[in-house]
Design an enzyme around this catalytic site. Structure first.
Site: not given
Ligand code: GRF
Length: 212
Positions: A12, A14, A92, A109
């Protein structure tokens, strides 16, 4: 104020970038709920630390993928969610999910779509594939989610150079730093209504980012 629901499966980071950018008033929105399909996803703790409702949905409690998505969609609808952000959600979405939130689901992504994306390209596998191919540039992409795997309209992209001594882990970290910058910008643009959909002659939809 836009109500956001964030879906996660892991650490998490992001999600954290979005939380931080809401708290510092960069993004005019609030996160009503964080949903995980993994019980031990650290992102659930991050949500709780910021007083955001954190809910775990166990796929094993549902017979089909559709039943699972029906439950998540109704959780989101119950909370009047206007934007769904997939922030490392390793699942998905069914067409049912997508049709309930058409043009209102963002995904991040860790590569430059349409390269190194689609089914099977997740986590470290993306960066391993970049290195194996010998690509010299990779990056991150924020896009809308449609029924395909990583096929929805691109919103923002930023490139990252692949260096000689990179391992997949090192590259992943460098790309992640860019993700943390790019995703909040895309969420902000959505919340401020600055993303315009344009239908191309071949029926593809692309996104134009409107300037201030
Ligand atoms: C990120 O690299 C994102 O692009 C991908 O999964 C990863 C998630 O990382 N879809 P986090 O859980 O946000 O640390």
């Amino acid at each position: 104020m836009i109500n956001i629901g964030v879906l996660i499966s892991g650490s998490g980071t992001n999600l954290q970038a979005i939380i931080d950018n809401i708290e510092n008033n960069y993004i005019p929105a609030n996160i009503s709920v964080v949903i995980s399909n993994r019980k031990n996803a650290f992102g659930l703790e991050r949500a709780k630390n910021h007083n955001i409702d954190a809910v775990y949905f166990n796929r094993k409690n549902f017979e089909t993928d559709i039943d699972f998505d029906v439950a998540i969609v109704s959780e989101l609808q119950k909370r009047n969610i206007q934007l769904v952000v997939l922030a490392g959600y390793l699942n998905i979405l069914t067409p049912l999910f997508v049709s309930n939130f058409r043009n209102r689901i963002l995904n991040i992504h860790p590569a430059l779509i349409p390269s190194f994306c689609g089914k099977g390209y997740y986590g470290l596998k993306v960066h391993e594939a970049v290195l194996e191919y010998g690509a010299k540039i990779t990056g991150a992409t924020v896009h809308f989610v449609d029924e395909g795997a990583d096929t929805g309209a691109i919103i923002l992209q930023e490139s990252v150079n692949v260096l000689n001594n990179d391992t997949a882990e090192i590259l992943q970290k460098r790309v992640l730093t860019i993700e943390h910058k790019l995703l909040p910008v895309a969420v902000k643009l959505f919340c401020e209504n600055k993303l315009e959909f344009i239908e191309c002659p071949d029926k593809r939809t692309i996104v134009k980012v409107l300037a201030d």
